[in-house]
Design a protein around this motif. Structure first.
Motif, short mmCIF file in Angstrom:
data_model
loop_
_atom_site.label_atom_id
_atom_site.label_comp_id
_atom_site.label_asym_id
_atom_site.label_seq_id
_atom_site.Cartn_x
_atom_site.Cartn_y
_atom_site.Cartn_z
N ALA A 10 9.82 8.09 -9.40
CA ALA A 10 8.52 7.74 -9.45
C ALA A 10 7.50 7.37 -8.35
O ALA A 10 6.41 7.85 -8.46
CB ALA A 10 8.63 6.30 -10.25
N LEU A 11 8.12 7.35 -7.14
CA LEU A 11 7.17 7.41 -5.96
C LEU A 11 6.85 8.68 -5.60
O LEU A 11 5.62 8.85 -5.20
CB LEU A 11 8.15 6.68 -5.07
N GLY A 77 6.04 -2.16 -3.11
CA GLY A 77 6.78 -3.21 -3.45
C GLY A 77 6.61 -3.41 -5.05
O GLY A 77 7.61 -3.87 -5.73
N GLN A 78 5.36 -3.03 -5.48
CA GLN A 78 5.16 -3.40 -7.13
C GLN A 78 6.05 -2.16 -7.85
O GLN A 78 6.83 -2.62 -8.95
CB GLN A 78 3.71 -3.02 -7.38
N VAL A 79 5.97 -0.92 -7.33
CA VAL A 79 6.92 0.25 -8.05
C VAL A 79 8.26 -0.14 -7.91
O VAL A 79 9.00 -0.17 -8.68
CB VAL A 79 6.50 1.45 -7.31
N GLY A 85 14.16 -3.73 -9.65
CA GLY A 85 14.09 -5.30 -9.80
C GLY A 85 13.95 -6.00 -8.51
O GLY A 85 12.96 -6.71 -8.32
N ILE A 86 14.81 -5.92 -7.49
CA ILE A 86 14.53 -6.93 -6.64
C ILE A 86 14.61 -6.05 -5.16
O ILE A 86 15.05 -4.92 -4.96
CB ILE A 86 15.81 -7.92 -6.29
N TYR A 123 6.56 -5.72 4.19
CA TYR A 123 6.26 -4.23 4.56
C TYR A 123 5.87 -3.65 3.06
O TYR A 123 5.11 -2.97 3.07
CB TYR A 123 7.56 -3.55 5.23
N MET A 124 6.85 -3.61 2.38
CA MET A 124 6.62 -2.92 1.02
C MET A 124 5.34 -3.48 0.14
O MET A 124 4.61 -2.65 -0.40
CB MET A 124 7.81 -3.20 -0.03
#
Length: 154
Positions: A10-11, A77-79, A85-86, A123-124
């Motif tokens: 995805a990234l 972070g969202q992705v 999940g975490i 950071y994310m």
């Protein structure tokens, strides 16, 4: 923290779309080929990205996928949270997926893992796709630089 293959793919695709920002759609076949992602797997990922409002699709021969939001509005972070999940290294320091531990009242290394969670999340959550797309790829000399490696198992 270890990213799942789905998150990795995805990234990759999102960053490919950042590189094409404002240039029109790119086909599923081209995205799969450019990013070394199995097409069938990518179809599911693109549906997920579309459901989050991060990508849009257009049908037809000249159709394909584009980012639906400016790259400054999507963070790693969202992705990662959407797909994996975490961000916490263990369940006992997770907010959203907390797993109570019988050793919590006396555990002394939990503090380090909580700090790792907080630094990683910060950071994310501040790393937008726009910022990440400007990064140079990591060179193997950086990865294996002995002055940066402080212990075995990194």
């Amino acid at each position: 923290m270890r990213l799942s293959r789905k998150t990795d793919y995805a990234l990759r695709v999102l960053l490919a779309l950042v590189d094409r920002w404002g240039q029109g759609p790119i086909s599923m076949n081209e995205l799969a080929k450019q990013n070394d992602v199995p097409k069938k797997f990518l179809e599911h990922i693109m549906l997920d990205l579309k459901s989050q409002g991060w990508v849009e699709s257009s049908p037809g021969r000249m159709g394909g996928y584009v980012l639906a939001l400016p790259p400054e509005r999507i963070t790693l972070g969202q992705v990662v949270r959407h797909f994996d999940g975490i961000l916490a290294p263990v369940g006992c320091v997770s907010i959203s997926n907390n797993e109570p531990c019988t050793q919590a009242p006396t555990c002394r290394f939990r503090r380090v893992l909580l700090d790792i969670r907080n630094v990683t999340a910060s950071y994310m959550d501040n790393a937008t796709l726009a910022q990440v797309s400007r990064n140079a790829p990591v060179d193997d000399r950086e990865l294996f630089s002995l002055e940066l490696v402080g212990g075995d198992g990194i």
